[in-house]
Design an enzyme around this catalytic site. Structure first.
Site: not given
Lengths: 330, 326
Positions: B62, B131
């Site tokens: 990322e 999440h």
């Protein structure tokens, strides 16, 4: 990489000598100005000791190639040919600075020189280098990105992710580690499981260009030239230059009283001395030319300081400008 | 102008597709965007159509995805980088905040960073604490970055196209729960929703509901239900957390004198905090009740369905909040 070594001519060597001395003088003056409180920003990372690495590596580039570095960026900017006047003005936070007085010592950049800037988050500029190199590949250009990074940057995630990405995307990047043996105060051996940093290349399946003596501008130039041409034709390559910084990590840091002997050893192999030796060894009666360069450089930096001191401060309009691009849609 | 009924994911896909056809500099990069056809199927078929140069699978990196997008954008490309879910964008936070958002300013306009970082957001399906973030206000804290969060397929299309065409970096947040929801979407390849333009999704005189993203759906459902009791809510969809379009909010508030903010995010330093602050700064004399916030509860989200839903906003909570400010 066996390539023919091009004999560096006298004019080129003299130019490198001039650049090395220019950087040293610029940095010495910055140090003074900081102590005189004319440079007031807390962060000022001097390039003194590294000059041969920066000058030799940047000399390996063509004009359309790209350079990017971390926060120890003054020397890279000067080696790339950026005018000392707006660089010094940036140090003093003036409107005429390369970054308009908004970037400071750590954020010098000059688009017209393909100098993409100094970046102050360790490792943060590495993926930027990959992205700039991607544009070169994407548009079928042959430009290479030379990305300077410190030894300390090899231990954070950016290094891993960016170098790996350069490998899987075959990007034309020369990753040049300026190993000055300490990440701030921590020795490389304490910070790195593999202190021979160029060997990291093996883990990513990219070209390991080895280690070069960062005090010797000719050797750096030769190694960097091979690396640059390799990157242009093939893809990423990792090169390590061993050098030493003379000042603290930043000028506000403790000077290293415990490293006096080590510093003296490195200063005996100072880039200015080494370059002078190369020149005097190869050419007769060159001393007078070198002394003349020394004097000229002092004048250039005097003028840069004068220019900076006489420049205006940025204004409120500057404060609020360029937060967003306001004028265009793509 | 003709329109099609499309789920949001297809509207986003159409936006991306049109922009890639229109502009050779636009390309997509991210985890699983190519061979896998996109985790959320937004880039389905792109690799076959545009090839690997413009549809670039990345490693799970990322920091490098966001950072390389910054560099590519500086150099003149127009990357649309995908972060699989916004939870992983925390790993890209430095590249987004210290670089994407700062480079134009700190180098005094020498470089532009015309990139879009798409990220799927929101909770549901017991995705658990790591999440289930809707952290857009965190990203919207910083000048230099735009933050988008569409609530309808048409908005998604027009906003994404505007984001891609703009020269500034945009974090484009796509609510996972909205991906399959259909709505009419204009075919016009130049259909754009201007950056920073909010939308009044329902008009009303009694209470102003300010919301964004998935909150729009709860707010409209609440408004419909309340209308049966004679309470008329004005529902303003901000669409963008930055730039924040406060003018219509203040205008509406001067009419209703009451406000409820509906948000998916946590309450601490949230969208609601900002709206409430600005209302008291700009319309203090018009206030007939405190500004009420409907947010997620101030806890990490748990796994178990029963307590997960307890912690989250819904239509009933909006109805209750509206009644409290009346």
């Amino acid at each position: 990489m066996a390539t023919q070594k091009v004999k560096v001519d006298k004019a080129r060597l003299l130019d490198w000598y001039r650049q090395i001395v220019l950087i040293r003088e610029f940095e010495d003056r910055c140090d003074e100005l900081y102590r005189e409180k004319k440079i007031t920003g807390v962060y000022l990372h001097l390039y003194s000791g590294h000059e041969a690495t920066g000058v030799g590596a940047v000399a390996a580039l063509q004009e359309h190639d790209h350079v990017i570095t971390a926060y120890r960026d003054h020397g890279i900017a000067l080696a790339r040919g950026v005018d000392p006047n707006p660089l010094m003005a940036e140090m003093m936070g003036k409107r005429t600075g390369v970054s308009g007085g908004k970037g400071g010592s750590m954020h010098l950049a000059s688009r017209e020189h393909n100098f993409w800037g100094g970046y102050a988050i360790v490792g943060g500029h590495l993926p930027l280098a990959a992205g700039i190199a991607l544009e070169s590949r994407y548009n079928n250009k042959d430009a290479v990105v030379l990305c300077f990074l410190g030894d300390g940057a090899t231990n954070n995630g950016y290094f891993h992710e960016a170098v790996n990405l350069s490998a899987v995307w075959d990007l034309p990047v020369v990753w040049l580690i300026e190993n000055n043996l300490y990440g701030m105060g921590t020795p490389v051996e304490v910070a790195s499981g593999q202190p021979e940093l160029h060997k990291r290349a093996i883990a990513y399946g990219i070209k390991d260009a080895g280690r070069v003596d960062g005090q010797n501008v000719v050797e750096v130039y030769e190694a960097a030239s091979e690396a640059v041409e390799y990157a242009r034709k093939n893809g990423p390559v990792l090169l390590e230059a061993i050098t030493f910084r003379y000042k603290g990590h930043g000028v506000s840091d403790r000077a290293y009283s415990e490293r006096v002997e080590e510093l003296a050893q490195w200063q005996a192999r100072d880039p200015i001395i080494v370059t002078r030796e190369i020149l005097t060894g190869r050419f007769k009666n060159v001393e007078a030319e070198l002394d003349k360069i020394d004097a000229e450089v002092k004048t250039i930096i005097d003028r840069a300081v004068e220019y900076a001191e006489n420049s205006p401060a940025p204004t409120y309009e500057d404060l609020i400008r360029n937060v967003y691009v306001e004028d265009a849609n793509g | 102008m003709a329109e099609k009924n499309l789920p949001m994911r297809e509207a986003l896909r159409a936006a991306l597709h049109e922009e890639m056809v229109r502009d050779e500099r636009v390309f997509v990069m991210g985890e699983e965007v190519g061979a896998w056809q996109g985790t959320h199927r937004v880039t389905r078929g792109f690799l076959e159509e545009f090839g690997p140069k413009r549809v670039r699978d990345t490693p799970i990196s990322e920091m490098a995805i966001a950072g390389a997008a910054v560099g590519a954008a500086m150099a003149g490309l127009r990357p649309v980088a995908e972060i699989m879910t916004i939870n992983f964008a925390f790993l890209a936070f430095d590249a987004l905040i210290n670089h994407a958002a700062k480079i134009h300013y700190m180098f005094n306009g020498q470089f532009r960073v015309p990139m879009v970082l798409r990220a799927a957001t929101g909770w549901g399906n017991q995705a658990t604490a790591t999440h289930s973030h809707t952290p857009e206000p965190v990203f919207a804290h910083f000048p230099g970055l735009y933050v988008a969060m569409p609530s309808t397929p048409a908005d998604a299309k027009g906003m994404l196209k505007a984001a891609i065409r703009d020269d500034n970096p945009v974090l484009f947040s796509e609510v996972i729960a909205l991906y399959p929801k259909p709505g009419p979407v204009p075919d016009d390849p130049d259909f754009l929703i201007p950056i920073g333009k909010s939308d009044i999704k329902r008009e009303g005189d009694d209470v102003t509901i300010v919301t964004i993203g998935r909150g729009v759906e709860w707010s409209l459902q609440a408004a419909e239900s309340l209308a049966k009791e004679g309470i008329e809510c004005e529902v303003i969809d901000l669409r963008w957390l930055r730039p924040l379009d406060m003018e219509p909010v203040i205008e509406s508030f001067k009419k209703t004198n009451r406000c409820v903010v509906v948000e998916e995010c946590l309450p601490h330093f949230s969208l609601g905090s900002e709206i409430a602050a600005q209302i008291q700064e700009k319309a203090f004399d018009y206030m007939d009740a405190p500004v009420k916030r409907v947010s997620a509860m101030d806890v990490p989200l748990p796994y178990a369905r029963d307590i997960e839903l307890m912690a989250l906003p819904d239509t009933q909570k909006v109805i209750n909040a509206v009644k409290e400010v009346l």
